[in-house]
Design a protein around this motif. Sequence first.
Motif, PDB file in Angstrom:
ATOM      1  N   PRO A 109       0.758  -1.018   0.052  1.00  3.01           N
ATOM      2  CA  PRO A 109       0.008  -0.091   0.112  1.00  3.01           C
ATOM      3  C   PRO A 109       0.993   1.208   0.145  1.00  3.01           C
ATOM      4  N   VAL A 110       0.479   2.372  -0.569  1.00  4.88           N
ATOM      5  CA  VAL A 110       1.133   3.482  -0.710  1.00  4.88           C
ATOM      6  C   VAL A 110       0.030   4.851  -0.496  1.00  4.88           C
ATOM      7  N   ALA A 111       0.643   5.546   0.456  1.00  2.37           N
ATOM      8  CA  ALA A 111      -0.354   6.775   0.982  1.00  2.37           C
ATOM      9  C   ALA A 111       0.289   8.192   0.404  1.00  2.37           C
ATOM     10  N   ASN A 112      -0.536   9.125   0.283  1.00  5.94           N
ATOM     11  CA  ASN A 112      -0.041  10.732   0.252  1.00  5.94           C
ATOM     12  C   ASN A 112       0.456  10.576  -1.275  1.00  5.94           C
ATOM     13  N   VAL A 113      -0.362  10.147  -2.251  1.00  7.79           N
ATOM     14  CA  VAL A 113       0.225  10.149  -3.629  1.00  7.79           C
ATOM     15  C   VAL A 113      -0.425  11.329  -4.198  1.00  7.79           C
ATOM     16  N   VAL A 114      -0.109  12.536  -4.743  1.00  8.02           N
ATOM     17  CA  VAL A 114      -0.636  13.631  -5.515  1.00  8.02           C
ATOM     18  C   VAL A 114      -0.803  13.221  -6.733  1.00  8.02           C
ATOM     19  N   ALA A 115      -1.782  12.791  -7.189  1.00  5.77           N
ATOM     20  CA  ALA A 115      -2.080  12.317  -8.675  1.00  5.77           C
ATOM     21  C   ALA A 115      -3.536  12.010  -9.027  1.00  5.77           C
ATOM     22  N   ASN A 116      -3.615  12.262 -10.248  1.00  3.76           N
ATOM     23  CA  ASN A 116      -5.000  12.041 -10.835  1.00  3.76           C
ATOM     24  C   ASN A 116      -4.943  11.007 -11.869  1.00  3.76           C
ATOM     25  N   GLN A 117      -3.608  10.407 -12.199  1.00  2.00           N
ATOM     26  CA  GLN A 117      -3.484   9.619 -13.385  1.00  2.00           C
ATOM     27  C   GLN A 117      -2.591   8.785 -13.170  1.00  2.00           C
ATOM     28  N   VAL A 118      -2.787   7.206 -13.556  1.00  2.62           N
ATOM     29  CA  VAL A 118      -1.784   6.294 -13.129  1.00  2.62           C
ATOM     30  C   VAL A 118      -1.861   5.368 -14.391  1.00  2.62           C
ATOM     31  N   ALA A 119      -0.440   5.183 -14.815  1.00  3.77           N
ATOM     32  CA  ALA A 119      -0.196   4.773 -16.327  1.00  3.77           C
ATOM     33  C   ALA A 119       0.881   3.550 -15.994  1.00  3.77           C
ATOM     34  N   TRP A 120       0.586   2.434 -16.280  1.00  4.71           N
ATOM     35  CA  TRP A 120       1.591   1.266 -16.701  1.00  4.71           C
ATOM     36  C   TRP A 120       2.343   1.358 -17.933  1.00  4.71           C
ATOM     37  N   ASN A 121       3.785   1.144 -17.906  1.00  2.00           N
ATOM     38  CA  ASN A 121       4.544   1.125 -19.045  1.00  2.00           C
ATOM     39  C   ASN A 121       3.962  -0.347 -19.847  1.00  2.00           C
ATOM     40  N   GLN A 122       4.523  -0.394 -21.148  1.00  2.05           N
ATOM     41  CA  GLN A 122       3.858  -1.583 -21.712  1.00  2.05           C
ATOM     42  C   GLN A 122       4.535  -3.005 -21.473  1.00  2.05           C
ATOM     43  N   SER A 123       5.643  -3.033 -20.852  1.00  2.00           N
ATOM     44  CA  SER A 123       6.370  -4.137 -20.238  1.00  2.00           C
ATOM     45  C   SER A 123       5.766  -4.637 -18.964  1.00  2.00           C
ATOM     46  N   GLY A 124       5.165  -3.964 -18.315  1.00  2.00           N
ATOM     47  CA  GLY A 124       4.422  -3.921 -16.849  1.00  2.00           C
ATOM     48  C   GLY A 124       5.569  -4.071 -15.730  1.00  2.00           C
ATOM     49  N   LYS A 125       6.719  -3.297 -16.172  1.00  2.00           N
ATOM     50  CA  LYS A 125       7.711  -3.151 -14.936  1.00  2.00           C
ATOM     51  C   LYS A 125       7.768  -2.038 -14.107  1.00  2.00           C
ATOM     52  N   TYR A 126       7.060  -0.919 -15.017  1.00  3.56           N
ATOM     53  CA  TYR A 126       6.920   0.160 -14.188  1.00  3.56           C
ATOM     54  C   TYR A 126       5.658   0.958 -14.200  1.00  3.56           C
ATOM     55  N   VAL A 127       5.496   1.728 -13.265  1.00  2.00           N
ATOM     56  CA  VAL A 127       4.118   2.656 -13.201  1.00  2.00           C
ATOM     57  C   VAL A 127       4.143   4.254 -12.907  1.00  2.00           C
ATOM     58  N   ALA A 128       3.820   4.891 -13.758  1.00  2.00           N
ATOM     59  CA  ALA A 128       3.956   6.398 -13.452  1.00  2.00           C
ATOM     60  C   ALA A 128       2.539   6.927 -12.825  1.00  2.00           C
ATOM     61  N   THR A 129       2.660   7.771 -11.905  1.00  3.30           N
ATOM     62  CA  THR A 129       1.475   8.601 -11.419  1.00  3.30           C
ATOM     63  C   THR A 129       1.982   9.990 -11.707  1.00  3.30           C
ATOM     64  N   VAL A 130       0.936  10.954 -11.853  1.00  2.48           N
ATOM     65  CA  VAL A 130       1.067  12.148 -12.207  1.00  2.48           C
ATOM     66  C   VAL A 130      -0.219  12.880 -12.053  1.00  2.48           C
ATOM     67  N   PHE A 131      -0.173  14.197 -11.639  1.00  2.00           N
ATOM     68  CA  PHE A 131      -1.357  15.068 -11.478  1.00  2.00           C
ATOM     69  C   PHE A 131      -1.281  15.927 -12.893  1.00  2.00           C
ATOM     70  N   THR A 132      -2.215  15.873 -13.714  1.00  2.00           N
ATOM     71  CA  THR A 132      -2.414  16.568 -14.794  1.00  2.00           C
ATOM     72  C   THR A 132      -3.462  17.733 -14.992  1.00  2.00           C
ATOM     73  N   SER A 133      -3.260  18.740 -15.644  1.00  2.00           N
ATOM     74  CA  SER A 133      -4.140  19.848 -15.279  1.00  2.00           C
ATOM     75  C   SER A 133      -4.503  20.236 -16.802  1.00  2.00           C
ATOM     76  N   PRO A 134      -5.656  20.834 -16.845  1.00  2.00           N
ATOM     77  CA  PRO A 134      -5.945  21.312 -18.136  1.00  2.00           C
ATOM     78  C   PRO A 134      -5.289  22.563 -18.872  1.00  2.00           C
ATOM     79  N   GLN A 135      -4.939  22.366 -19.919  1.00  2.00           N
ATOM     80  CA  GLN A 135      -4.197  23.289 -20.691  1.00  2.00           C
ATOM     81  C   GLN A 135      -4.630  24.846 -20.368  1.00  2.00           C
ATOM     82  N   GLU A 136      -5.956  24.941 -20.130  1.00  2.00           N
ATOM     83  CA  GLU A 136      -6.371  26.302 -19.778  1.00  2.00           C
ATOM     84  C   GLU A 136      -6.057  26.910 -18.460  1.00  2.00           C
TER      85      GLU A 136
END
Length: 505
Positions: A422-449
């Motif tokens: 379990p992991v807590a206190n992650v500031v993110a609204n998107q989770v993305a696996w790389n294609q090999s399944g070895k890594y996961v990226a977390t990020v908070f994306t904002s609208p261009q506006e």
Amino acid sequence: MANQGVDTWKTRTRRTVTSKAGSSRSHEESNIQTERSYLQFIKIENKNTLFDPPCSSSVTRKCFDKPLDSKCFNVGAWDELFVRVGRNDKLIWNDNWSVADGTASFFMFPADKRVPSRWSPQGTFFVTAADHNMVIIWGSRYCTDFGQLLRFCHHQVEEFDISPGEKYLVTYSKPKPSDPNGLWLKIFDVRTGTAIVGLNNVDVADSPQWPLIIRWAGGKDDEFFAILSKNKTVSVYETKKFNLLGNAPLLLDDVIDISWSPTQAVLAILLKASGKQPVEVVLLQFPNNVKLAEKDLTGDCKMHWQSNGDYLAVNTCGGFEFFRIKEEGIPTDSLKVDKKILAFAWEPSGHRFAVIYGDEPNLSVSFYSMKTPGKVTELTTLSNRQADALFWSPKGNHIVLAGLKEGNLEFFDVDQLAQISPVANVVANQVAWNQSGKYVATVFTSPQEKFDSDCHSEPDDPRESFTIWSSDGKRLFVHQCQFLIIQLDWRTHGGIVDDDMLKKQ
């Protein structure tokens, strides 16, 4: 694929569909061939091809039909990540995403802030818009000459899309009734950079809105696509000459939604309830309009294809209905869920799926298997979870249960049915696996506006960074950016070079 009880709908003026439950639905088709409108593609004449198609590319790992030269493999073999930061696109790679080596190599170039950039579906190239009038394919023939490979002109382009097999590029600008001869949509041949056909503003009254104007059939052949019009009818086209199949739209009324199988030319169509009639799902196989299956359902339905096209799940009132697409007769199974459903996700290329349901904050996550014919088997249920989204590894063995509202991640091993970390206190609204399944990226994306209205940056703001995790939940790498992050996406693997790379991992 089984074709039991097939029915073709090319010449009928009236059709009656009888469901397995015994109810029926009728569609009156008086003078249907002339009354039903559809979009007619116009051939675009090209005098000259301004750009030659590339022969190879190091950054793209493979380009079209020719594999990457081994001398350039040192760049292409690494995982690549696209990040839009403020008004710039960055292509980033790192050999192991290690905390000990917190550096990353990248290309950076200005982006058209109105139009999102993206990888092509198979990861063959990277595509952006520029100068309001152009879509560009980026890549490199060698390790040191990254730049533009092809350019596609479309005045005031606002959106673009690439077909699943990467043969066609679709560009779009908002239709303008004041300019009847203007082309608001174009389809280009990606191999040559030339425009093939377009749609002009004569048909603007019936033109659907972006996104998903053109919905491509599954697989890499790019032979068919469908358009769901404003008047709720469906037209299916072939790409050999871009003609309408059957010379008329399908004889179906009140279409709610359509969804192609990811791997073949099978179209699932959701029809609106009429009076006491329930909602209906119909499966058609093209190019012959062969009816494969149909079923009456209830509620506000939503369709979910498994990535190999083996199964189709449909949300219903009180659960799910499953179609076993590749089994004899396409049998169906039902699963009752008597609580509010928050999320559903298929295991990539597998037979399992996960469901989040219940009332916040005490939610449940259940895992099921379709492996046994005629039975949906419950594998386990996790109670009292705060997860609101599901993110399967492309390998299918691990999943991230994400509580993005609270900043919680739970890495879970579906093979062992056990929590990994379990992991807590992650500031993110998107989770993305790389294609090999070895890594996961977390990020908070904002609208261009949001960036355009206030581009001020705060030092070490977590909303201006992304984090790379291992598949077992260990934090490996944090990349701090200078401005808000607008987009993030791993490069997809595909083709000869990528297949060899994945075998070595």
